[in-house]
Enzyme design. Structure first.
Site, PDB file in Angstrom:
ATOM      1  N   GLU A  85       0.834  -1.212   0.000  1.00 42.21           N
ATOM      2  CA  GLU A  85       0.000   0.000   0.000  1.00 42.21           C
ATOM      3  C   GLU A  85       0.872   1.266   0.000  1.00 42.21           C
ATOM      4  O   GLU A  85       0.722   2.152   0.844  1.00 42.21           O
ATOM      5  CB  GLU A  85      -0.981  -0.016   1.179  1.00 42.21           C
ATOM      6  CG  GLU A  85      -1.977  -1.154   1.059  1.00 42.21           C
ATOM      7  CD  GLU A  85      -3.199  -1.055   1.982  1.00 42.21           C
ATOM      8  OE1 GLU A  85      -3.253  -0.171   2.846  1.00 42.21           O
ATOM      9  OE2 GLU A  85      -4.110  -1.895   1.809  1.00 42.21           O
ATOM     10  N   GLU A 103      -4.936  -8.693  -0.254  1.00 43.44           N
ATOM     11  CA  GLU A 103      -5.725  -8.350   0.943  1.00 43.44           C
ATOM     12  C   GLU A 103      -7.177  -8.218   0.522  1.00 43.44           C
ATOM     13  O   GLU A 103      -7.496  -7.408  -0.356  1.00 43.44           O
ATOM     14  CB  GLU A 103      -5.247  -7.046   1.591  1.00 43.44           C
ATOM     15  CG  GLU A 103      -3.935  -7.195   2.328  1.00 43.44           C
ATOM     16  CD  GLU A 103      -3.543  -5.955   3.132  1.00 43.44           C
ATOM     17  OE1 GLU A 103      -4.439  -5.226   3.620  1.00 43.44           O
ATOM     18  OE2 GLU A 103      -2.326  -5.719   3.253  1.00 43.44           O
TER      19      GLU A 103
HETATM   20  O1  AHR Z   1      -5.232  -5.731   7.048  1.00 40.68           O
HETATM   21  C1  AHR Z   1      -5.172  -4.541   7.764  1.00 40.68           C
HETATM   22  C2  AHR Z   1      -4.518  -3.413   6.985  1.00 40.68           C
HETATM   23  O2  AHR Z   1      -5.303  -3.089   5.887  1.00 40.68           O
HETATM   24  C3  AHR Z   1      -3.177  -3.719   6.375  1.00 40.68           C
HETATM   25  O3  AHR Z   1      -2.143  -3.545   7.272  1.00 40.68           O
HETATM   26  C4  AHR Z   1      -3.088  -2.719   5.276  1.00 40.68           C
HETATM   27  O4  AHR Z   1      -2.276  -3.140   4.218  1.00 40.68           O
HETATM   28  C5  AHR Z   1      -4.530  -2.498   4.875  1.00 40.68           C
HETATM   29  O5  AHR Z   1      -4.849  -1.159   4.784  1.00 40.68           O
END
Ligand code: AHR
Length: 519
Positions: free
Chosen positions: A199, A323
């Site tokens: 990110e 994610e």
């Molecule tokens: O999964 C929680 C958080 O969500 C992670 O650390 C991040 O990459 C995303 O914003």
């Protein structure tokens, strides 16, 4: 021989006729095209993610070797057993946002001499670094899964990342391999999946795509293939519908050369306006809204893939949805920075819908990692000291594991819509695959919480004789497994599928996940 052929042909005509007749009345129809299987559903679509966040690593996975909780070299035995049962293929670590603050050398050497650090992203807690590189690689070995390491591009140096690769994977004589040996590991590990930051448009440095692309190329250059190890480098990709990010990363041939994967992050937030809502206290409006939000995953994959197809038509670069999952309000009374949420039947449906989407797009989606494995967000497992429970999402993963590394069988689905107030979504979600033993699996979800669905399914190009299945459902939309009542949302044998006249007829109950084994 000739008469057998005639007989088979007659049977086929009869089955097709029967299907076309019955399908005139059936509102819910599926055709599985057994002759169109080309792409493999990578097992890595069933991947997981464990961050230094709340009680995921510390308490959830790592209890330390002196804990009364049964463990192997500090790693909880119950959690390892449960994850092995769902055939966990890979584990992403150490973050998430944590990854771009993590300095790996803090987590090696004798436990007592490792520095304590403050986890600035997640609750500002102090961590003693007792879980580091060796412990993570031990965890992967105990699980029998591949390591997916996310390197620190946000606040770490190129040298630091290059040395981590060297420490892990080199078999040459060098200061890093010497250090590894001093820390008790003679042989290099195999590490294939390597992320170049996380990110980086947000917590990983708030970069523009162009600036990130330049850094990504620089870091990628120095993360080398050492000895027999081959890295598969995954660049930070877009957040949700940020198509510009994908365009910038993909348009430049040099960028494309430096990466083999592009990560996509998309969380299901209950209403699309940033309201997360309770994980357990919700009504039908929140139910349909969550499912509607999660179904956006398909559009995101299609639109990012369309951009990727323009520059990479041979699909050399995979889309890694590393994610995804539900993000609800934390459980009342828990630390807000720990992201601890319960997990209901709604989560099981969300998992099924997403896994079906990933399967159906497996020609571009090469990996996906639900967030997160233990005690965080849409977890597989919840722990409370020595107690452990498996969530409804866990059971969706257990039921769907039959698709891992199987061949996708494209299907056509026509179904009724499920409506509530101003919202409507397709009531059914499905995907199908053929495994190496010639068994077809069909996974289905009925998103309608009130009505069962009668489905007629033609398995085109195959004479079917036998069907068995499992179902995951519950009395209420928000039923869940907890430490007091134990596990009440668990899969059961499914008896609602029958073969009549060569057609598979399925009566799929309201709010349920079903996986069928068809022969
Ligand atoms: O999964 C929680 C958080 O969500 C992670 O650390 C991040 O990459 C995303 O914003």
């Amino acid at each position: 021989m000739k008469s057998t052929k005639h007989l088979l042909f007659a049977l086929f005509l009869f089955a097709s006729f029967a299907f076309s007749q019955s399908s005139q009345v059936a509102k819910n129809r599926i055709t599985i095209n057994t002759d169109q299987g080309v792409h493999k559903i990578s097992k890595h679509i069933y991947g997981h993610f464990a961050e230094h966040l709340g009680r995921c690593i510390y308490g959830g996975i790592w209890v330390g070797p002196y804990s009364p909780i049964p463990n192997t070299r500090g790693i909880r035995n119950d959690v390892v057993e449960a994850l092995k049962e769902i055939d966990i293929p890979n584990l992403r670590w150490p973050g998430g946002c944590f990854a771009d603050t993590y300095h790996w050398k803090d987590g090696i050497g004798p436990a007592g001499s490792r520095p304590s650090i403050v986890n600035v992203h997640w609750g500002g807690v102090t961590e003693d670094n007792s879980f580091g590189t060796h412990e993570f690689m031990d965890l992967c070995e105990q699980l029998g899964c591949e390591a997916y390491i996310c390197g620190n591009l946000g606040s770490g140096t190129v040298q630091e990342m290059a040395e981590w690769v060297e420490y892990l994977t080199s078999d040459a004589e060098s200061p890093m391999t010497q250090l590894r040996k001093e820390n008790g590991r003679e042989d290099p590990w195999k590490v294939r999946f390597w992320a170049l930051g996380n990110e980086n448009w947000g917590c990983g440095g708030n970069m523009t795509p162009g600036y990130y692309a330049d850094l990504m190329r620089r870091y990628s250059t120095y993360c080398r293939n050492l000895g027999g190890n081959r890295l598969l480098k995954i660049a930070c990709g877009p957040s949700g519908s940020d198509y510009t990010w994908t365009e910038v990363l993909m348009e430049n041939p040099k960028n494309r050369w430096m990466m083999q994967g592009l990560a996509l992050h998309y969380y299901t937030v209950m209403d699309g306006w940033g309201h997360k809502g309770s994980a357990t206290q919700f009504g039908e409006w929140e139910w349909i809204s969550t499912l509607q939000q999660t179904l956006n995953m398909e559009e995101l994959i299609i639109r990012h893939s369309t951009i990727m197809d323009r520059y990479d038509p041979e699909k050399r670069i995979g889309l890694y949805v590393d994610e995804w999952g539900n993000w609800f309000d934390v459980e009342p009374g828990t630390e807000p920075g720990f992201l601890y949420q319960q997990n209901t039947l709604r989560d099981a449906l969300v998992a099924a819908v997403n896994l079906n989407i990933f399967n159906n797009h497996c020609n571009r989606v090469k990996m996906a990692n639900i967030a997160q494995t233990v005690n965080v967000l849409q977890a597989m497992i919840l722990t409370n000291e020595e107690k452990m429970i498996r969530t409804p999402s866990y059971y969706t993963f257990r039921m769907f594991k039959v698709h891992q590394d199987a061949t996708l069988l494209p299907l056509n689905l026509t179904c009724e819509n499920y409506r509530f107030e101003e919202k409507q979504v397709a009531s059914l979600s499905a995907s199908s695959s053929l495994n190496e033993n010639g068994i077809i699996h069909l996974s289905l979800a009925n998103l309608d919480p009130r009505k069962s669905k009668a489905v007629k399914c033609e398995v085109r190009g195959r004479k079917i004789t036998d069907v068995k299945g499992e179902i995951l459902t519950a009395g209420n939309m928000n039923d869940h497994n907890d430490f007091n009542r134990g596990e009440i949302v668990v899969p059961k044998e499914f008896t609602g599928a029958n073969i009549r006249g060569g057609i598979l007829e399925i009566d799929i109950p309201a709010k349920s996940v079903v996986v069928l084994r068809i022969n």
